[in-house]
Write an enzyme that holds these catalytic residues in place. Sequence first.
Site, PDB file in Angstrom:
ATOM      1  N   GLY A  15      21.868   5.658  41.984  1.00  0.00           N
ATOM      2  CA  GLY A  15      23.245   5.783  41.647  1.00  0.00           C
ATOM      3  C   GLY A  15      23.699   7.249  41.336  1.00  0.00           C
ATOM      4  O   GLY A  15      22.934   7.960  40.401  1.00  0.00           O
ATOM      5  N   GLY A  17      26.821   8.093  40.127  1.00  0.00           N
ATOM      6  CA  GLY A  17      27.830   8.195  39.449  1.00  0.00           C
ATOM      7  C   GLY A  17      27.833   9.154  38.121  1.00  0.00           C
ATOM      8  O   GLY A  17      27.048  10.001  38.400  1.00  0.00           O
ATOM      9  N   PHE A  18      28.552   9.050  37.136  1.00  0.00           N
ATOM     10  CA  PHE A  18      28.442   9.967  36.059  1.00  0.00           C
ATOM     11  C   PHE A  18      26.961  10.074  35.548  1.00  0.00           C
ATOM     12  O   PHE A  18      26.672  11.073  34.946  1.00  0.00           O
ATOM     13  CB  PHE A  18      29.644   9.561  35.043  1.00  0.00           C
ATOM     14  CG  PHE A  18      31.052   9.854  35.049  1.00  0.00           C
ATOM     15  CD1 PHE A  18      31.474  11.046  35.419  1.00  0.00           C
ATOM     16  CD2 PHE A  18      31.943   8.851  35.542  1.00  0.00           C
ATOM     17  CE1 PHE A  18      32.631  11.449  35.692  1.00  0.00           C
ATOM     18  CE2 PHE A  18      33.199   9.214  35.855  1.00  0.00           C
ATOM     19  CZ  PHE A  18      33.519  10.335  36.109  1.00  0.00           C
ATOM     20  N   VAL A  83      20.296  -0.043  48.192  1.00  0.00           N
ATOM     21  CA  VAL A  83      18.992  -0.414  47.539  1.00  0.00           C
ATOM     22  C   VAL A  83      19.168  -2.095  47.460  1.00  0.00           C
ATOM     23  O   VAL A  83      20.478  -2.493  46.987  1.00  0.00           O
ATOM     24  CB  VAL A  83      18.962  -0.070  46.093  1.00  0.00           C
ATOM     25  CG1 VAL A  83      17.698  -0.812  45.244  1.00  0.00           C
ATOM     26  CG2 VAL A  83      18.596   1.502  46.256  1.00  0.00           C
ATOM     27  N   GLU A 174      47.521   2.723  34.312  1.00  0.00           N
ATOM     28  CA  GLU A 174      47.857   3.953  35.045  1.00  0.00           C
ATOM     29  C   GLU A 174      48.443   3.789  36.466  1.00  0.00           C
ATOM     30  O   GLU A 174      49.412   4.431  36.910  1.00  0.00           O
ATOM     31  CB  GLU A 174      46.724   4.853  35.095  1.00  0.00           C
ATOM     32  CG  GLU A 174      46.250   5.251  33.475  1.00  0.00           C
ATOM     33  CD  GLU A 174      44.891   5.956  33.638  1.00  0.00           C
ATOM     34  OE1 GLU A 174      44.774   6.693  32.492  1.00  0.00           O
ATOM     35  OE2 GLU A 174      44.156   5.826  34.455  1.00  0.00           O
ATOM     36  N   ASP A 305      26.897   2.412  32.341  1.00  0.00           N
ATOM     37  CA  ASP A 305      27.792   1.082  32.515  1.00  0.00           C
ATOM     38  C   ASP A 305      26.608  -0.025  32.860  1.00  0.00           C
ATOM     39  O   ASP A 305      26.884  -1.168  32.118  1.00  0.00           O
ATOM     40  CB  ASP A 305      28.586   0.956  33.575  1.00  0.00           C
ATOM     41  CG  ASP A 305      30.026   1.936  33.393  1.00  0.00           C
ATOM     42  OD1 ASP A 305      30.033   2.565  32.125  1.00  0.00           O
ATOM     43  OD2 ASP A 305      30.826   2.319  34.241  1.00  0.00           O
ATOM     44  N   ALA A 322      33.111   6.883  30.939  1.00  0.00           N
ATOM     45  CA  ALA A 322      32.304   7.868  31.289  1.00  0.00           C
ATOM     46  C   ALA A 322      31.527   8.591  30.418  1.00  0.00           C
ATOM     47  O   ALA A 322      30.268   9.031  30.652  1.00  0.00           O
ATOM     48  CB  ALA A 322      33.547   8.988  31.963  1.00  0.00           C
ATOM     49  N   GLN A 323      32.126   8.783  29.167  1.00  0.00           N
ATOM     50  CA  GLN A 323      31.497   9.422  28.161  1.00  0.00           C
ATOM     51  C   GLN A 323      29.956   8.921  27.745  1.00  0.00           C
ATOM     52  O   GLN A 323      29.011   9.647  27.798  1.00  0.00           O
ATOM     53  CB  GLN A 323      32.231   9.520  26.874  1.00  0.00           C
ATOM     54  CG  GLN A 323      33.149  10.530  26.777  1.00  0.00           C
ATOM     55  CD  GLN A 323      32.290  12.119  27.192  1.00  0.00           C
ATOM     56  OE1 GLN A 323      31.583  12.419  26.519  1.00  0.00           O
ATOM     57  NE2 GLN A 323      32.913  12.858  28.083  1.00  0.00           N
TER      58      GLN A 323
END
Length: 425
Positions: A15, A17-18, A83, A174, A305, A322-323
């Site tokens: 992965g 991602g973040f 994967v 948003e 996540d 994200a944090q």
Amino acid sequence: MNLPNTGQKRLVIIGGGFAGISLAKKLSEIDLQIVLLDRHNYHTFQPLLYQVSTSGLEPDSIAYPIRKVLKHLENFYFRLANVERIDPEQKLIFTDTGNLEYDYLVLATGTKTNYFGNQQIAQYSMSMKSVPQALDIRSLMLQNFEKADDSQDPIERKALLNFCIVGAGPTGVELAGAFAELKNNVFPKDYRHLNVDEMEINLFEGGPRVLPPMSENASKKATKFLKELGVRVHLNAIASNYDGEQVTLKDGSTLRTKNFIWTAGVTGAAIEGFAPHILVERLNRYKVNRFNQVEGYDSVFAIGDIAYMETEAFPKGHPQVAQPAIQQGELLAKNLEKLLEGKEMKPFTYVDKGTMATVGRNKAVADIKKLKFGGFFAWFIWMFVHLMALVGFRNKVIVFFNWAYNYINYDKAARLILRRFTPRT
């Protein structure tokens, strides 16, 4: 899988991602062969996907090549792969491009859209978890406006101009605000012979308020901003079906729409191979300890996540934003070094830096520790934080100039149908 035998133990990160990128960036000094697997060759800044969907940004503004992000790593290898399965007993990963052995494994696979078992909605709705999906939404929106401009059927035209968004979390809010700004500032200039006032933006939330993860104050301000922009907010409204033409709510009411976007929830993107008890039922997240080790495996970690860590402060796991992913990735890099040196690892403690959501121009809400505020100041902070968080100097510059152009000219320049999208039938 074609990888050299360097004599080093192998760390595989699944992965980009973040979480995965934050971990890999901090591994420059570690004595391991580092392999990162992802189905895309780029890292996506997901908080700004909605701006790609609504013509505010081009996809290369929020995506960055993984190889370029991690070019400073000496013993790093990237492989483009999907994967399929993991055998944790044999320490073997099965992918669509070959198999791979590992000594240490980090699962950073993030989430996927959760349709809560509703196959009809899964088949016909639009989701927004990747750049291709964001581009599909943009294409569908612009295609439907072109059709509406040429339509002589008022009923059909109304369906083409009705935008229904299910889920009033930050993404849904948003997205609804961005659609409203297109209606108010952009489309009247593009479609001068079309009554753009016929465009409707309907935002549905199954709970009693928008932005459920945020404070009551943020929820009230966001609702006010949305209504000022012309968004129709439907609370305690659960979408039970969509057949490509008509939305059915749980109370039996219906709406016709050709634009149905699902942002109502996510579930962990778990990989087959681990025992079922390791996954948290319904959430599909791996149970991990305070060091992010997957339950029952000393050499398998999960971050971001996909990781479910119960702590006194977060008894139901950390929020899937994200944090926590970034902080877990950075700490795991340090802990892997400690593990190799035989030292005691440091337990993870999440530092909550706050939550923000933007609704539109000069309209945003922010919960930062005990401070709750909204309006222009929150909007400015939101822009600054997201700009600084983007990967790559080029992306920061491009996004900044795009936002400046949009702000000055009340315009969004990326209104291009680069590839036609065909809805499922």
